[in-house]
Design an enzyme around this catalytic site. Sequence first.
Site, PDB file in Angstrom:
ATOM      1  N   GLU A  56      -3.635 -18.267  -4.046  1.00 31.97           N
ATOM      2  CA  GLU A  56      -2.314 -18.733  -4.503  1.00 31.97           C
ATOM      3  C   GLU A  56      -1.321 -17.623  -4.872  1.00 31.97           C
ATOM      4  O   GLU A  56      -0.755 -17.646  -5.959  1.00 31.97           O
ATOM      5  CB  GLU A  56      -2.488 -19.682  -5.686  1.00 31.97           C
ATOM      6  CG  GLU A  56      -3.371 -20.871  -5.359  1.00 31.97           C
ATOM      7  CD  GLU A  56      -3.601 -21.813  -6.537  1.00 31.97           C
ATOM      8  OE1 GLU A  56      -3.142 -21.513  -7.651  1.00 31.97           O
ATOM      9  OE2 GLU A  56      -4.243 -22.852  -6.329  1.00 31.97           O
ATOM     10  N   GLU A  74     -10.440 -27.127  -0.050  1.00 31.23           N
ATOM     11  CA  GLU A  74     -10.504 -27.895  -1.303  1.00 31.23           C
ATOM     12  C   GLU A  74     -10.040 -29.323  -1.041  1.00 31.23           C
ATOM     13  O   GLU A  74      -9.312 -29.926  -1.845  1.00 31.23           O
ATOM     14  CB  GLU A  74      -9.610 -27.236  -2.368  1.00 31.23           C
ATOM     15  CG  GLU A  74      -9.933 -25.766  -2.590  1.00 31.23           C
ATOM     16  CD  GLU A  74      -9.174 -25.105  -3.727  1.00 31.23           C
ATOM     17  OE1 GLU A  74      -8.539 -25.826  -4.531  1.00 31.23           O
ATOM     18  OE2 GLU A  74      -9.223 -23.873  -3.815  1.00 31.23           O
TER      19      GLU A  74
HETATM   20  C1  GLA Z   1      -6.902 -24.757  -7.275  1.00 31.02           C
HETATM   21  C2  GLA Z   1      -8.015 -23.726  -7.296  1.00 31.02           C
HETATM   22  C3  GLA Z   1      -9.329 -24.384  -7.471  1.00 31.02           C
HETATM   23  C4  GLA Z   1      -9.306 -25.469  -8.507  1.00 31.02           C
HETATM   24  C5  GLA Z   1      -8.263 -26.463  -8.153  1.00 31.02           C
HETATM   25  C6  GLA Z   1      -8.332 -27.597  -9.133  1.00 31.02           C
HETATM   26  O1  GLA Z   1      -6.761 -25.353  -6.082  1.00 31.02           O
HETATM   27  O2  GLA Z   1      -8.070 -22.916  -6.156  1.00 31.02           O
HETATM   28  O3  GLA Z   1     -10.254 -23.423  -7.869  1.00 31.02           O
HETATM   29  O4  GLA Z   1      -9.041 -24.960  -9.784  1.00 31.02           O
HETATM   30  O5  GLA Z   1      -7.048 -25.774  -8.207  1.00 31.02           O
HETATM   31  O6  GLA Z   1      -9.640 -27.935  -9.478  1.00 31.02           O
END
Ligand code: GLA
Length: 375
Positions: free
Chosen positions: A161, A266
Amino acid sequence: MKKNIVKHLLKTGMVLILFVCFACTKKEPSLKDAFKDHFMIGAAINTDQIMGSDSLAHAILIKHFNALTAENAMKWERIHPLPGIYHFTLSDSLVSFAERNGMFVTGHTLLWHHQTPKWVFEDSTGKPLTRDSLLAVLKDHIFTVVGRYKGKVQSWDVVNEALEENGSLRKSKWLEIIGDDYIEKAFEFAKEADPDAELYYNDYNIETSPKRDSALKLISTLKAKGIKIDGVGIQGHYHLDFPNLADIDSAIREFGDLGVKVMFTELDINILPKPENFTGANISDNYELHPEMNPYANGLPDSASTQLANRYADIFNIFLKYPGIMSRVTLWGIHDGQSWLNNWPIRGRTNYPLLFDRNYKPKQAFYSVINTVKK
Ligand code: GLA
């Protein structure tokens, strides 16, 4: 006579029970087997799942998944909470579980602006570190963590990020203290620590522009400078209506054209109402709970279950269009009960974002995903 009737009832009762048991444990197909010619299927796992105390989740994990990410255990605040103090119990367990079961591990994550303790950026008097001293802290962290799992953790989300929604570099402490090249440095340290590990950039909303353009530029700049970057992780924290399918599709193609692997790292689909103007996955977002924002507290109606299943199918149909580019799809959790989306961006909701329900049973969405590959 009476005895015979009792005997008969017992017998037929037994048959019935056996039948019901067989029906409810009816073998569903395995996700990882279904997609074995396409990409790995991963799951993010929590502490109970790493330690094996959530035995039902364990059985699902072994049957359906061939890739693992720690939901939290390998983030800086967990693995390196204080200067010189590393906590490896959970990550060691995850790695040995993966080794025993032949699973691919992604270390998540080496550098992020969240879940990183304050001390990382300060000296013992609380003054901000200089560029050189922060680089030394980062190098020690990466060498210690990546070095410990050299040859055992096959891949790392090196930077998580780094981009703002408008596409500029995020105004984090990393950027402020080190400067623009902190991303390169993190990748270089990771490569030095384990030259064979795959190294990824991971972010959310990079399927949509302007963030997508910046992520493409970031990756091509790193490559042009000869810095090893093997893949891009698109987080995939999705909604029923966001992002649109065309953006997902063209993002995979454009990232793939840069010669990096593309993975969804994710994936989950939030089906609850969104606070106004809300997108993305910034974990510090937090809104108030109102009953209308939690409409499925007592269960998911068929119509919503079908919407979720269709959305999953649409997305997996796109993933299947890119053999040789798509390398992994990781769900952010095994079952609905454990999802962070029950508490984010509004605490205390009942959400249904994954492929297994709260009772660890495959959902309609599970079968719709499997059906994309059977066609
Ligand atoms: C972001 C992070 C993850 C996690 C999500 C929420 O996407 O990369 O590690 O913390 O937020 O669970």
